[in-house]
Design a protein around this motif. Structure first.
Motif, PDB file in Angstrom:
ATOM      1  N   SER A   1       0.835  -1.192   0.000  1.00 47.34           N
ATOM      2  CA  SER A   1       0.000   0.000   0.000  1.00 47.34           C
ATOM      3  C   SER A   1       0.873   1.247   0.000  1.00 47.34           C
ATOM      4  CB  SER A   1      -0.908   0.006   1.232  1.00 47.34           C
ATOM      5  OG  SER A   1      -1.542   1.264   1.377  1.00 47.34           O
ATOM      6  N   LEU A   2       0.402   2.297  -0.657  1.00 49.94           N
ATOM      7  CA  LEU A   2       1.117   3.574  -0.620  1.00 49.94           C
ATOM      8  C   LEU A   2       0.817   4.348   0.660  1.00 49.94           C
ATOM      9  CD1 LEU A   2       0.825   4.718  -4.346  1.00 49.94           C
ATOM     10  CD2 LEU A   2       2.737   3.579  -3.194  1.00 49.94           C
ATOM     11  N   ILE A   3      -0.070   3.809   1.469  1.00 55.49           N
ATOM     12  CA  ILE A   3      -0.272   4.335   2.830  1.00 55.49           C
ATOM     13  C   ILE A   3      -0.106   3.142   3.771  1.00 55.49           C
ATOM     14  CG2 ILE A   3      -1.737   5.719   4.363  1.00 55.49           C
ATOM     15  CD1 ILE A   3      -3.284   6.667   1.965  1.00 55.49           C
ATOM     16  N   PRO A   4       1.123   2.658   3.945  1.00 58.10           N
ATOM     17  CA  PRO A   4       1.341   1.481   4.777  1.00 58.10           C
ATOM     18  C   PRO A   4       1.108   1.805   6.254  1.00 58.10           C
ATOM     19  CG  PRO A   4       3.425   2.428   4.110  1.00 58.10           C
ATOM     20  CD  PRO A   4       2.379   3.200   3.389  1.00 58.10           C
ATOM     21  N   PRO A   5       1.046   0.775   7.106  1.00 51.35           N
ATOM     22  CA  PRO A   5       0.724   1.005   8.524  1.00 51.35           C
ATOM     23  C   PRO A   5       1.592   2.065   9.196  1.00 51.35           C
ATOM     24  CG  PRO A   5       0.663  -1.331   8.035  1.00 51.35           C
ATOM     25  CD  PRO A   5       1.151  -0.657   6.795  1.00 51.35           C
ATOM     26  N   ALA A   6       2.901   2.062   8.937  1.00 51.30           N
ATOM     27  CA  ALA A   6       3.777   3.023   9.609  1.00 51.30           C
ATOM     28  C   ALA A   6       3.419   4.457   9.244  1.00 51.30           C
ATOM     29  CB  ALA A   6       5.236   2.729   9.248  1.00 51.30           C
ATOM     30  N   PHE A   7       3.025   4.688   7.997  1.00 52.23           N
ATOM     31  CA  PHE A   7       2.685   6.043   7.554  1.00 52.23           C
ATOM     32  C   PHE A   7       1.257   6.412   7.944  1.00 52.23           C
ATOM     33  CE2 PHE A   7       6.424   5.296   5.077  1.00 52.23           C
ATOM     34  CZ  PHE A   7       6.959   6.553   4.817  1.00 52.23           C
ATOM     35  N   ALA A   8       0.374   5.421   8.025  1.00 52.16           N
ATOM     36  CA  ALA A   8      -1.027   5.701   8.328  1.00 52.16           C
ATOM     37  C   ALA A   8      -1.182   6.406   9.672  1.00 52.16           C
ATOM     38  CB  ALA A   8      -1.829   4.408   8.316  1.00 52.16           C
ATOM     39  N   LYS A   9      -0.288   6.151  10.608  1.00 52.89           N
ATOM     40  CA  LYS A   9      -0.386   6.780  11.931  1.00 52.89           C
ATOM     41  C   LYS A   9       0.628   7.904  12.119  1.00 52.89           C
ATOM     42  CE  LYS A   9       2.459   3.015  13.835  1.00 52.89           C
ATOM     43  NZ  LYS A   9       2.495   1.882  14.793  1.00 52.89           N
ATOM     44  N   SER A  10       1.226   8.373  11.007  1.00 55.59           N
ATOM     45  CA  SER A  10       2.232   9.434  11.085  1.00 55.59           C
ATOM     46  C   SER A  10       1.598  10.808  10.915  1.00 55.59           C
ATOM     47  CB  SER A  10       3.295   9.225  10.001  1.00 55.59           C
ATOM     48  OG  SER A  10       2.780   9.575   8.724  1.00 55.59           O
ATOM     49  N   ASN A  11       2.442  11.839  10.976  1.00 54.86           N
ATOM     50  CA  ASN A  11       1.971  13.209  10.805  1.00 54.86           C
ATOM     51  C   ASN A  11       1.689  13.560   9.347  1.00 54.86           C
ATOM     52  OD1 ASN A  11       4.828  13.033  10.349  1.00 54.86           O
ATOM     53  ND2 ASN A  11       4.902  15.270  10.299  1.00 54.86           N
ATOM     54  N   SER A  12       2.092  12.679   8.367  1.00 55.01           N
ATOM     55  CA  SER A  12       1.843  12.939   6.946  1.00 55.01           C
ATOM     56  C   SER A  12       1.545  11.612   6.251  1.00 55.01           C
ATOM     57  CB  SER A  12       3.048  13.634   6.309  1.00 55.01           C
ATOM     58  OG  SER A  12       2.781  13.992   4.972  1.00 55.01           O
ATOM     59  N   PRO A  13       0.352  11.055   6.486  1.00 55.28           N
ATOM     60  CA  PRO A  13       0.059   9.708   5.973  1.00 55.28           C
ATOM     61  C   PRO A  13       0.060   9.613   4.452  1.00 55.28           C
ATOM     62  CG  PRO A  13      -1.908  10.732   6.894  1.00 55.28           C
ATOM     63  CD  PRO A  13      -0.750  11.590   7.287  1.00 55.28           C
ATOM     64  N   ASN A  14      -0.210  10.716   3.749  1.00 55.83           N
ATOM     65  CA  ASN A  14      -0.328  10.668   2.287  1.00 55.83           C
ATOM     66  C   ASN A  14       0.938  11.124   1.571  1.00 55.83           C
ATOM     67  OD1 ASN A  14      -3.094   9.809   2.231  1.00 55.83           O
ATOM     68  ND2 ASN A  14      -3.670  11.890   2.825  1.00 55.83           N
ATOM     69  N   ILE A  15       2.051  11.206   2.268  1.00 57.43           N
ATOM     70  CA  ILE A  15       3.265  11.776   1.685  1.00 57.43           C
ATOM     71  C   ILE A  15       3.716  11.029   0.425  1.00 57.43           C
ATOM     72  CG2 ILE A  15       4.649  10.452   3.348  1.00 57.43           C
ATOM     73  CD1 ILE A  15       5.602  13.793   1.679  1.00 57.43           C
ATOM     74  N   ILE A  16       3.621   9.703   0.391  1.00 53.47           N
ATOM     75  CA  ILE A  16       4.073   8.949  -0.787  1.00 53.47           C
ATOM     76  C   ILE A  16       3.184   9.273  -1.985  1.00 53.47           C
ATOM     77  CG2 ILE A  16       4.562   6.654  -1.720  1.00 53.47           C
ATOM     78  CD1 ILE A  16       4.792   5.735   1.264  1.00 53.47           C
ATOM     79  N   LEU A  17       1.876   9.294  -1.773  1.00 60.09           N
ATOM     80  CA  LEU A  17       0.956   9.672  -2.844  1.00 60.09           C
ATOM     81  C   LEU A  17       1.209  11.110  -3.303  1.00 60.09           C
ATOM     82  CD1 LEU A  17      -2.330   8.078  -1.468  1.00 60.09           C
ATOM     83  CD2 LEU A  17      -1.257   7.524  -3.655  1.00 60.09           C
ATOM     84  N   ASP A  18       1.481  11.991  -2.354  1.00 60.82           N
ATOM     85  CA  ASP A  18       1.716  13.398  -2.702  1.00 60.82           C
ATOM     86  C   ASP A  18       2.982  13.555  -3.530  1.00 60.82           C
ATOM     87  OD1 ASP A  18      -0.580  14.236  -1.438  1.00 60.82           O
ATOM     88  OD2 ASP A  18       0.413  14.690   0.470  1.00 60.82           O
TER      89      ASP A  18
END
Length: 809
Positions: free
Chosen positions: A306-323
């Motif tokens: 996923s481009l919003i994996p678990p580690a990023f989903a709970k971060s301050n910028s969950p959509n950074i990879i998509l962005d």
């Protein structure tokens, strides 16, 4: 219209066409007393029998390709002794970063400007994207082992593969082929060709191939799916006798899931009890055979897709990879955007999106005295975007890369008449290639620490691996029949490489390298069916500079400069190859035996030093600071090919090789932690099996004439492909066990019509395809990231059952 629809439409047109002709053009084969047919090859820029050519060549005709169901270069490597192929085995593996390995000459190189082996299409060098090739439009493949620089030029330091494409027929005809396998693989291809008017003919072909994912990540995403769609079009015009003009254009679309490479970090909780886990240095690694995936828990070889994996989903910028992929500058971390993100194909899933264009023009003219002249012009462009997670299924780090590869080339050759005791050729070649952005695994590094849940991302302004090369050369080949049964060939190429490294950086450096690359061959023909030969050849790859050294931090500069053999200016890489061979054709039997020895000097060993907190210097971000250290190795080996007619309807073939390769000098500081050693001198290179063998046997017989109009035959074919031990780390502490793959095929055919059922990997062998030691960054162990030894391993292709059908109209 989307890509799949375009390819499907082409095949539908072929299926709707009337029955134009039933017989295909005659292949480039002539009868010989073995009964197998004598394949003609052009590896020395002239047409000659495979069993007369004084080179180690494995050649496959279109019929051979179809019989063995060879679909891509991975399949080809299983049946060509002395050649081995895998993608570069790292978390960032993709089809755009291949490793073509010949005769044990292997060193990890992710730079497309620095490959040891070359792929050519109709004699034109293919810059990047080797695995994007499909075999649907191929008439013949020639795998040529050993340095081929004298006549092929750039990119043939250790060997070359030349794909000869099909030319249009002067009779209107069409062909369609379809296949489907278990585990999601399916293939569809078609072609139509024929005359437009007197002297002008065309051919259009297309393919839509899907290599199914054999594994699923714990988040449900695919691992290892590859989708390829291809369109080829060409015109051949023969306006007058002796003159031929050919224009060919190809376009390829690539759409892959996250690759099938596992990050086997033995420090992860899922691998604490893995078989073979040991501690020889300061960190755990593996001793002995790497455990098969079936002996591990699924999470051990899984990865986030996923481009919003678990580690990023709970971060301050969950959509950074998509962005980053969408160049969304509303995100405060996306300041200027990733370089070239607007120029490369859009990617909306983890994996690869690629687009390849290639156009070539060639013309040749044969004079009344049988002299001939040949000119080839070509251009190609490859653009790709990749996004791969570099950790586990928690997805704490992603790497997003954009890459643009371009090349332009021109080749001119003048050949004497092929008749007479003395023949010759002369020519000149120009080649310019550029790599912008970076290969998969370089570019934007985005990470999240579990301890903070905050995204760390420093936007790169330029890639450190960018470069370009401009190449000029002149070459010649002289052949003289000293006696009726003895001949001498002397060939040579003088080349100039003008290379720029660190393109776009303040430390950009341009250097020129000049080399003369000779080859001499002595051929003996005691009788018409026996060939003995001996040869010496020299290959050279341009030197380089460690131009980024001054951009690294003082601490990293001190570490790198202390590496034994370090120098800012790396000298030209050379190999001297000595080869002897014997080829013979007998009634019902033919064989080719080759022995060789190679002295490899100044091989470019890329040593990676970890960068604290992904900061290599004030302006350089990345996981590692790379430096090229010149090293050396010696290699010798044996190759054998046998074809046997067992009975009237039954034949068999065996190809085998043994390679003994050892580093004379190789320093590997990153092996200290996993093995406790840094000196790999005397060790076997990683990534190449010392033993390979391929065996096939086919039985054919006719079917009763009352069946479906008569002239049908049935066949049964068995195949066994063996790959020996492959070392994972440079110290040879860990390895992959031998691997045996069995395939079975049963079918019926008449002319160009075929129906076949088959099974591949019949015994469901689960050994990793390839593996290599690496370093992985762990973001889950504290308030700072930690670099840990790991083994990157390519998941196997499991047992499949399939059906394929083809029909000539």
């Amino acid at each position: 219209m989307n890509r799949s629809s375009l390819a499907a439409l082409l095949v539908a047109q072929c299926l709707a066409a009337p029955a134009f002709a039933q017989d295909a053009d005659a292949p480039a084969e002539q009868a010989d007393q073995s009964g197998f047919g004598d394949i003609l090859v052009t590896a020395r820029s002239r047409e000659e029998s495979l069993y007369d050519a004084p080179l180690s060549i494995t050649s496959f005709s279109a019929k051979d390709i179809s019989n063995a169901n060879l679909r891509d270069i991975t399949n080809l490597a299983q049946v060509a002794p002395g050649f081995f192929y895998t993608p570069q085995v790292t978390f960032s593996s993709s089809r755009l970063t291949p490793a073509l390995r010949f005769r044990g000459m292997t060193i990890p190189r992710n730079d497309p400007l620095e490959q040891l082996g070359g792929i050519f299409v109709d004699g034109i060098y293919l810059f990047g994207g080797a695995q994007s090739l499909t075999f649907d439009d191929i008439q013949r493949v020639e795998v040529i082992k050993g340095p081929q620089s004298a006549l092929f030029g750039r990119g043939t330091f250790s060997g070359a593969i030349n794909f000869i494409t099909r030319e249009p027929s002067d009779t209107l005809r069409a062909r369609a082929e379809a296949g489907i396998e278990t585990r999601g693989t399916h293939n569809l291809s078609g072609s139509i060709e024929g005359p437009l008017f007197e002297g002008l003919s065309f051919r259009i072909s297309g393919a839509s191939n899907e290599k199914g994912a054999h594994f699923t990540a714990t988040d449900g995403g695919e691992l290892g799916r590859e989708s390829t769609n291809v369109i080829n079009a060409q015109l051949v015009w023969k306006p007058v006798e002796g003159l031929r003009l050919r224009l060919r254009h190809s376009e390829v679309w690539l759409d892959d899931s996250r690759n099938g490479t596992a990050n086997l970090n033995p420090s992860r909780p899922e691998l604490l009890n893995a078989p073979g886990r040991c501690i020889r240095g300061t960190a755990p690694f593996f001793c002995g055979a790497l455990p098969n995936y079936s002996k591990l828990v699924p999470a051990a070889y899984s990865a986030a897709t996923s481009l919003i994996p678990p580690a990023f989903a709970k971060s301050n910028s969950p959509n950074i990879i998509l962005d980053i992929l969408n160049n969304n500058k509303a995100n405060p971390l996306v300041v200027n955007g990733l370089p070239f993100i607007e120029d490369t194909p859009h990617l909306d899933d983890a994996g690869l999106a690629g687009r390849f264009y290639r156009t070539s023009f060639e013309t040749d003219y044969e004079f009344a005295n049988d002299m001939s002249v040949h000119l080839t012009l070509s251009k190609s462009d490859m653009k790709s975007t990749t996004a791969q997670v570099s950790t586990d299924d928690n997805g704490n780090q992603y790497v997003v890369s954009t890459n643009i590869l371009t090349d332009r080339s021109a080749d001119f050759r003048l050949n004497s008449s092929p008749h007479g005791r003395f023949t010759w050729l002369v020519g000149a070649n120009y080649f310019k290639q550029k790599s912008l952005g970076g290969p998969s695994g370089t570019g934007a590094l985005i990470s999240v620490l579990d301890a903070t849940n905050r995204v760390s991302y420093t936007e790169p302004s330029v890639y450190t691996s960018q470069g370009d090369v401009e190449y000029y050369s002149g070459f010649f080949g002289l052949h003289y029949d000293v006696l009726e049964w003895a001949a001498l060939d002397v060939e040579g190429r003088y080349q100039v490489d003008r290379a720029t490294t660190s393109l776009g950086l303040p430390t950009a450096d341009t250097s020129s390298y000049k080399n003369f690359l000779p080859r001499a061959i002595v051929t003996l023909k005691p009788n018409a069916d026996l060939t003995l030969y001996g040869s010496w050849a020299r290959g050279a790859l341009r030197g380089t500079t460690n131009s980024n050294f001054t951009l690294y931090s003082p601490a990293l500069q001190a570490t790198i400069s202390a590496i034994p053999g370090y120098t800012y200016d790396v000298p030209v890489e050379t190999v001297d190859s000595f080869e002897v061979g014997v080829k013979q054709v007998l009634p019902g039997f033919r064989y080719a035996l080759t022995g060789y020895y190679m002295d490899w000097k100044n091989l470019k060993n890329t040593v990676n030093t970890p960068c604290p907190s992904n900061r290599c210097g004030p302006t350089i971000t990345g996981a590692f600071a790379a430096a090229v250290i010149p090293s050396q190795a010696k290699i010798w080996g044996l190759e054998a090919e046998f074809d046997l007619r067992i009975a009237e309807h039954w034949d068999a073939s065996l190809n085998a090789q043994y390679t003994h390769a050892r580093y004379d000098r190789l320093f590997t500081p990153l092996t200290l932690a996993p093995t406790g050693q840094t000196d790999a001198s005397g060790k076997t290179p990683v990534g190449f099996p010392s033993k390979q063998a391929s065996f096939s046997t086919t039985y054919r017989d006719g079917i009763a004439s009352s069946f479906a109009g008569g002239d049908w035959e049935w066949y049964a074919r068995g195949e066994a492909n063996y790959t020996g031990r492959i070392y994972v780390d440079e110290i040879n502490q860990s390895w992959l066990n031998d691997r045996l793959m069995l395939n079975m095929r049963l079918g019926i055919e008449r002319g160009g019509t075929r129906f076949e059922i088959y099974s591949e990997n019949l015994t469901n062998n689960k050994t990793w395809v390839s593996a290599v030691r690496g370093s992985a960054t762990n973001y889950r162990v504290g308030t700072t990231s930690v670099s840990q030894p790991t083994a990157f391993a390519v998941l196997p292709r499991l047992r499949t059952f399939g059906v394929r059908v083809s029909y000539d109209f």
